[in-house]
Design a protein around this motif. Structure first.
Motif, PDB file in Angstrom:
ATOM      1  N   TYR A   6      19.346  66.969  57.550  1.00 21.33           N
ATOM      2  CA  TYR A   6      20.631  66.273  57.581  1.00 21.33           C
ATOM      3  C   TYR A   6      21.343  66.583  56.261  1.00 21.33           C
ATOM      4  O   TYR A   6      21.009  66.010  55.224  1.00 21.33           O
ATOM      5  CB  TYR A   6      20.389  64.771  57.755  1.00 21.33           C
ATOM      6  N   PRO A   7      22.296  67.520  56.297  1.00 20.59           N
ATOM      7  CA  PRO A   7      22.942  67.935  55.045  1.00 20.59           C
ATOM      8  C   PRO A   7      24.250  67.191  54.781  1.00 20.59           C
ATOM      9  O   PRO A   7      24.885  66.681  55.708  1.00 20.59           O
ATOM     10  CB  PRO A   7      23.259  69.412  55.326  1.00 20.59           C
ATOM     11  N   GLY A   8      24.647  67.145  53.525  1.00 25.79           N
ATOM     12  CA  GLY A   8      25.941  66.551  53.192  1.00 25.79           C
ATOM     13  C   GLY A   8      26.103  66.443  51.694  1.00 25.79           C
ATOM     14  O   GLY A   8      25.208  66.807  50.925  1.00 25.79           O
ATOM     15  N   SER A   9      27.260  65.911  51.299  1.00 26.24           N
ATOM     16  CA  SER A   9      27.504  65.718  49.865  1.00 26.24           C
ATOM     17  C   SER A   9      26.910  64.393  49.397  1.00 26.24           C
ATOM     18  O   SER A   9      26.443  64.295  48.269  1.00 26.24           O
ATOM     19  CB  SER A   9      29.008  65.691  49.586  1.00 26.24           C
ATOM     20  N   PHE A  10      26.981  63.384  50.255  1.00 25.62           N
ATOM     21  CA  PHE A  10      26.421  62.063  49.942  1.00 25.62           C
ATOM     22  C   PHE A  10      26.857  61.588  48.553  1.00 25.62           C
ATOM     23  O   PHE A  10      26.034  61.209  47.732  1.00 25.62           O
ATOM     24  CB  PHE A  10      24.891  62.081  50.040  1.00 25.62           C
ATOM     25  N   GLY A  16      27.097  54.419  56.740  1.00 29.70           N
ATOM     26  CA  GLY A  16      27.359  55.363  57.843  1.00 29.70           C
ATOM     27  C   GLY A  16      26.316  56.471  57.845  1.00 29.70           C
ATOM     28  O   GLY A  16      25.745  56.822  58.887  1.00 29.70           O
ATOM     29  N   HIS A  17      26.038  57.036  56.659  1.00 30.04           N
ATOM     30  CA  HIS A  17      24.983  58.054  56.534  1.00 30.04           C
ATOM     31  C   HIS A  17      23.626  57.466  56.918  1.00 30.04           C
ATOM     32  O   HIS A  17      22.847  58.084  57.637  1.00 30.04           O
ATOM     33  CB  HIS A  17      24.878  58.566  55.091  1.00 30.04           C
ATOM     34  N   ILE A  20      22.945  57.198  60.551  1.00 29.77           N
ATOM     35  CA  ILE A  20      22.594  58.487  61.178  1.00 29.77           C
ATOM     36  C   ILE A  20      21.139  58.843  60.826  1.00 29.77           C
ATOM     37  O   ILE A  20      20.368  59.310  61.665  1.00 29.77           O
ATOM     38  CB  ILE A  20      23.554  59.623  60.709  1.00 29.77           C
ATOM     39  N   GLY A  88      26.806  64.138  61.691  1.00 32.12           N
ATOM     40  CA  GLY A  88      27.424  62.942  62.258  1.00 32.12           C
ATOM     41  C   GLY A  88      28.887  63.219  62.565  1.00 32.12           C
ATOM     42  O   GLY A  88      29.546  63.962  61.829  1.00 32.12           O
ATOM     43  N   LEU A  89      29.385  62.643  63.644  1.00 33.84           N
ATOM     44  CA  LEU A  89      30.809  62.792  63.972  1.00 33.84           C
ATOM     45  C   LEU A  89      31.458  61.419  64.014  1.00 33.84           C
ATOM     46  O   LEU A  89      30.977  60.520  64.690  1.00 33.84           O
ATOM     47  CB  LEU A  89      30.982  63.449  65.343  1.00 33.84           C
ATOM     48  N   ASP A  94      36.896  65.129  62.482  1.00 31.80           N
ATOM     49  CA  ASP A  94      35.661  65.784  62.006  1.00 31.80           C
ATOM     50  C   ASP A  94      35.332  67.014  62.849  1.00 31.80           C
ATOM     51  O   ASP A  94      34.649  67.923  62.398  1.00 31.80           O
ATOM     52  CB  ASP A  94      34.443  64.839  62.141  1.00 31.80           C
ATOM     53  N   GLU A  98      33.471  70.694  61.831  1.00 28.08           N
ATOM     54  CA  GLU A  98      32.044  70.739  62.192  1.00 28.08           C
ATOM     55  C   GLU A  98      31.765  71.842  63.207  1.00 28.08           C
ATOM     56  O   GLU A  98      30.711  72.481  63.167  1.00 28.08           O
ATOM     57  CB  GLU A  98      31.578  69.380  62.727  1.00 28.08           C
ATOM     58  N   THR A 119      28.970  58.549  65.381  1.00 29.27           N
ATOM     59  CA  THR A 119      28.870  57.409  64.485  1.00 29.27           C
ATOM     60  C   THR A 119      28.673  56.115  65.286  1.00 29.27           C
ATOM     61  O   THR A 119      29.086  56.039  66.446  1.00 29.27           O
ATOM     62  CB  THR A 119      30.192  57.293  63.665  1.00 29.27           C
ATOM     63  N   TYR A 123      30.859  51.872  61.833  1.00 26.84           N
ATOM     64  CA  TYR A 123      30.968  52.723  60.641  1.00 26.84           C
ATOM     65  C   TYR A 123      31.961  53.871  60.834  1.00 26.84           C
ATOM     66  O   TYR A 123      32.020  54.780  60.010  1.00 26.84           O
ATOM     67  CB  TYR A 123      29.597  53.298  60.276  1.00 26.84           C
ATOM     68  N   LEU A 126      34.182  54.799  57.969  1.00 27.74           N
ATOM     69  CA  LEU A 126      33.530  54.842  56.656  1.00 27.74           C
ATOM     70  C   LEU A 126      33.273  56.272  56.169  1.00 27.74           C
ATOM     71  O   LEU A 126      32.710  57.087  56.886  1.00 27.74           O
ATOM     72  CB  LEU A 126      32.192  54.090  56.797  1.00 27.74           C
ATOM     73  N   SER A 127      33.724  56.551  54.955  1.00 23.95           N
ATOM     74  CA  SER A 127      33.401  57.841  54.327  1.00 23.95           C
ATOM     75  C   SER A 127      33.143  57.589  52.848  1.00 23.95           C
ATOM     76  O   SER A 127      33.585  56.574  52.297  1.00 23.95           O
ATOM     77  CB  SER A 127      34.564  58.820  54.487  1.00 23.95           C
TER      78      SER A 127
HETATM   79  P1  ADP Z   1      31.737  62.231  53.685  1.00 22.61           P
HETATM   80  O1  ADP Z   1      32.039  62.549  52.249  1.00 22.61           O
HETATM   81  O2  ADP Z   1      32.905  62.519  54.599  1.00 22.61           O
HETATM   82  O3  ADP Z   1      31.177  60.870  53.906  1.00 22.61           O
HETATM   83  P2  ADP Z   1      29.327  63.953  53.748  1.00 22.61           P
HETATM   84  O4  ADP Z   1      29.458  65.405  53.455  1.00 22.61           O
HETATM   85  O5  ADP Z   1      28.632  63.169  52.725  1.00 22.61           O
HETATM   86  O6  ADP Z   1      30.733  63.347  54.138  1.00 22.61           O
HETATM   87  O7  ADP Z   1      28.644  63.711  55.175  1.00 22.61           O
HETATM   88  C1  ADP Z   1      27.441  64.253  55.589  1.00 22.61           C
HETATM   89  C2  ADP Z   1      27.318  64.061  57.068  1.00 22.61           C
HETATM   90  O8  ADP Z   1      27.389  62.680  57.410  1.00 22.61           O
HETATM   91  C3  ADP Z   1      28.408  64.727  57.895  1.00 22.61           C
HETATM   92  O9  ADP Z   1      27.814  65.201  59.092  1.00 22.61           O
HETATM   93  C4  ADP Z   1      29.359  63.584  58.192  1.00 22.61           C
HETATM   94  O10 ADP Z   1      30.119  63.813  59.363  1.00 22.61           O
HETATM   95  C5  ADP Z   1      28.371  62.459  58.393  1.00 22.61           C
HETATM   96  N1  ADP Z   1      28.958  61.134  58.166  1.00 22.61           N
HETATM   97  C6  ADP Z   1      29.564  60.658  57.064  1.00 22.61           C
HETATM   98  N2  ADP Z   1      29.965  59.384  57.228  1.00 22.61           N
HETATM   99  C7  ADP Z   1      29.598  59.031  58.492  1.00 22.61           C
HETATM  100  C8  ADP Z   1      29.753  57.847  59.285  1.00 22.61           C
HETATM  101  N3  ADP Z   1      30.391  56.775  58.810  1.00 22.61           N
HETATM  102  N4  ADP Z   1      29.231  57.859  60.547  1.00 22.61           N
HETATM  103  C9  ADP Z   1      28.624  58.962  61.021  1.00 22.61           C
HETATM  104  N5  ADP Z   1      28.463  60.108  60.341  1.00 22.61           N
HETATM  105  C10 ADP Z   1      28.937  60.154  59.094  1.00 22.61           C
END
Ligand code: ADP
Length: 167
Positions: A6-10, A16-17, A20, A88-89, A94, A98, A119, A123, A126-127
């Motif tokens: 599960y990749p992302g910037s977090f 929300g993260h 998932i 996550g969508l 998004d 994606e 999602t 949430y 939520l970002s």
């Molecule tokens: P962001 O900065 O937009 O929160 P990230 O790069 O950290 O995004 O997100 C990592 C992953 O988590 C992506 O697949 C993103 O679509 C998903 N994501 C982020 N927030 C949510 C949420 N509230 N619900 C579902 N998926 C989420």
């Protein structure tokens, strides 16, 4: 072993993260939360801080690993022997990005599949960026991020204010 990534910037992790992570972890032997460390981006938290906050927030889930990575996600996935990427969508907005990423990753490595999870409705708004914006103005973020993250955000913005001569 059935491994997913599960990749992302977090920057930082939100509920929300976490939602998932909790929902997807049930379907795999091992879920690796992969924190993108991109030197070209200017995150609020260092990769190390982001990894720390995630580790702290997923302590209750046994099959989670948290690591940071640089470079191509498919290369990292190959090293970790993971063939599934979880994304996550939240909204239609998004989708386009994606889709592009999933197709590009498929082109780079045909053996790796991207699985999308919707999602949870609560949430969907939520970002990380919205959390940072609210926190920067002193708004309440208690229902949006784990309490350890809330504290770190508060400290970070306090330090920024002091450095900018806000007091
Ligand atoms: P962001 O900065 O937009 O929160 P990230 O790069 O950290 O995004 O997100 C990592 C992953 O988590 C992506 O697949 C993103 O679509 C998903 N994501 C982020 N927030 C949510 C949420 N509230 N619900 C579902 N998926 C989420």
């Amino acid at each position: 072993m059935n491994t997913a990534i599960y990749p992302g910037s977090f920057d930082p992790i939100t509920y929300g993260h976490l939602d998932i992570i909790e929902r997807s972890a049930r379907f795999f032997d091992r879920l690796i939360v992969a924190v993108l460390s991109n030197p070209q981006k200017q995150p609020l938290f260092t990769a190390e801080e982001r990894v720390d906050m995630i580790r702290d927030s997923v302590k209750h889930i046994p099959n989670i690993e948290v690591e940071s990575f640089q470079g191509l996600l498919v290369d990292f996935a190959r090293i970790k022997k993971a063939r599934i990427i979880i994304k996550g969508l939240r909204a239609v907005s998004d989708f386009e990005y994606e889709l592009q990423m999933a197709l590009m990753n498929k082109k780079l490595d045909n053996d790796i599949e991207t699985f999308f999870m919707m999602t949870s409705a609560k949430y969907s708004y939520l970002s990380s960026s919205v959390v940072k914006e609210v926190a920067s103005f002193g708004g309440c973020i208690r229902d949006l991020v784990p309490s350890a993250v809330e504290n770190r955000l508060r400290k970070k913005f306090l330090a920024k204010k002091i450095n900018n001569g806000g007091f």
